[in-house]
Design an enzyme around this catalytic site. Structure first.
Site, PDB file in Angstrom:
ATOM      1  N   GLY A  31       0.883  -1.176   0.004  1.00 32.91           N
ATOM      2  CA  GLY A  31       0.125   0.048  -0.004  1.00 32.91           C
ATOM      3  C   GLY A  31       0.687   1.131  -0.096  1.00 32.91           C
ATOM      4  N   LEU A  33       0.437   3.459  -2.271  1.00 31.80           N
ATOM      5  CA  LEU A  33       0.632   3.438  -3.560  1.00 31.80           C
ATOM      6  C   LEU A  33       1.068   4.674  -4.170  1.00 31.80           C
ATOM      7  CD1 LEU A  33      -2.018   1.113  -4.836  1.00 31.80           C
ATOM      8  CD2 LEU A  33       0.106   0.489  -3.611  1.00 31.80           C
ATOM      9  N   HIS A  37       4.190   1.761  -8.094  1.00 30.99           N
ATOM     10  CA  HIS A  37       3.209   0.704  -8.094  1.00 30.99           C
ATOM     11  C   HIS A  37       2.338   0.301  -9.308  1.00 30.99           C
ATOM     12  CE1 HIS A  37       3.955   1.635  -3.477  1.00 30.99           C
ATOM     13  NE2 HIS A  37       4.268   0.154  -3.796  1.00 30.99           N
ATOM     14  N   ASP A 150      13.491  -2.807  -5.699  1.00 30.45           N
ATOM     15  CA  ASP A 150      13.711  -4.009  -4.672  1.00 30.45           C
ATOM     16  C   ASP A 150      14.698  -5.216  -5.128  1.00 30.45           C
ATOM     17  OD1 ASP A 150      12.389  -2.915  -1.940  1.00 30.45           O
ATOM     18  OD2 ASP A 150      10.919  -2.783  -3.634  1.00 30.45           O
ATOM     19  N   GLN A 153      15.101  -8.471  -3.452  1.00 26.23           N
ATOM     20  CA  GLN A 153      13.591  -9.100  -3.142  1.00 26.23           C
ATOM     21  C   GLN A 153      13.367  -9.762  -4.523  1.00 26.23           C
ATOM     22  OE1 GLN A 153      10.077  -7.510  -0.961  1.00 26.23           O
ATOM     23  NE2 GLN A 153       9.602  -6.870  -3.089  1.00 26.23           N
TER      24      GLN A 153
END
Ligand code: AMP
Length: 285
Positions: A31, A33, A37, A150, A153
């Site tokens: 979230g 955002l 995103h 990221d 990630q």
């Protein structure tokens, strides 16, 4: 846009869509955002035929409870952005819905757990794996979308897919980092910065470009040191400035002129921790 808070309701809906031959694309988020995103949502919409976004601030990936407490939450605005972008489904679960029992599962992600973010945020990637494992299991997507912002990630998710047989059909899409005009990587955490701090934070991207523009084969330690000094000189506290193998993320101290490299930075600006990265060689080389 359909909004579901319960796993059972979401799954019943998705099952019907699957029978209608919809290809499920999935964008997990926490979230707060922004357009970064939304660039993932756009990629998902152009690849899949049903776009599912989740918003869940996952407590198990926060090693610092203060960070969790101050993580921005802007759900009304998030719903406006997702609706405008044409997202089909928002999954908005409570913690109990994701973790009816505390998650203790551990994942063998090798050295990714020890390097860079893994070293400064112990347990962070185990938490990421726990939530992504659970979300992939609930949504059962064909396409999933993660931001290069990221970078580590993304490598962890690749590994999670590799070590989990029921995820082998999933196609991972890595979406380029969306930046402000100043070069600052868009991030939910940027809203915790003052205007002046946002300007100061642009040193991170400038430094990544500096590394890219000054890269020469041979010993990289002087370049790495100069980059670190640039960031601390601007008033940030760097945790790491690393020039690393883009596949393994192991630091590269001596470059052969061929290995694909990524430069990665994590630094505090006041109490806010920022990360960014840049591929500094051609993927083809
Ligand atoms: P978060 O809500 O921070 O967990 O991010 C959700 C997803 O959006 C992750 O895959 C992030 O890598 C991605 N993301 C965050 N910022 C950006 C950005 N500036 N550009 C592209 N993707 C991003």
């Amino acid at each position: 846009m359909w909004v579901f808070k319960k796993v059972a309701d979401l799954q019943a809906f998705i099952e019907k869509q699957r029978l209608l031959k919809k290809e499920i694309g999935f964008v997990p988020t926490m979230g707060a955002l922004h357009n970064g995103h939304i660039s993932l949502i756009n990629r998902c919409k152009s690849t899949a035929t049903l776009t599912v976004c989740s918003i869940f601030v996952n407590p198990t990936q926060f090693n610092d409870k203060n960070d969790l407490a101050k993580y921005p939450r802007t759900i009304a605005n998030d719903i406006v952005l997702l609706t405008t972008a044409g997202c089909d489904v928002l999954f908005l679960p409570d913690v109990e819905e994701i973790y009816p029992m505390p998650s203790t599962k551990q994942y063998n992600i090798g050295s990714l757990d020890k390097l860079l973010e893994g070293s400064f945020r112990p347990g962070h990637f185990q938490g990421v794996c726990q939530v992504v494992d659970r979300l992939f299991d609930i949504v059962n997507p064909i396409h999933v979308f993660f931001g290069q912002k990221d970078y580590q990630q993304c490598m962890v998710i690749n590994r999670l897919i590799e070590i989990t047989p029921q995820f082998h059909h999933i196609k991972m899409h890595i979406v380029p980092t969306l930046r402000e005009e100043t070069g600052l990587a868009m991030s939910s955490r940027n809203m915790l910065l003052s205007l002046e701090e946002r300007s100061t934070a642009t040193v991170i991207y400038k430094t990544l470009l500096y590394i890219k523009n000054n890269l020469k084969d041979g010993n990289l330690s002087a370049l790495q040191r100069e980059a670190t000094i640039k960031i601390s000189g601007a008033g940030l506290q760097p945790e790491y400035v690393s020039i690393a193998n883009a596949q393994t993320l192991e630091p590269v101290l001596f470059w052969d002129g061929k290995t694909v490299l990524v430069a990665l930075v994590a630094a505090y600006l006041g109490k806010i921790r920022l990360i960014d990265n840049l591929i500094i060689t051609d993927w083809e080389s």
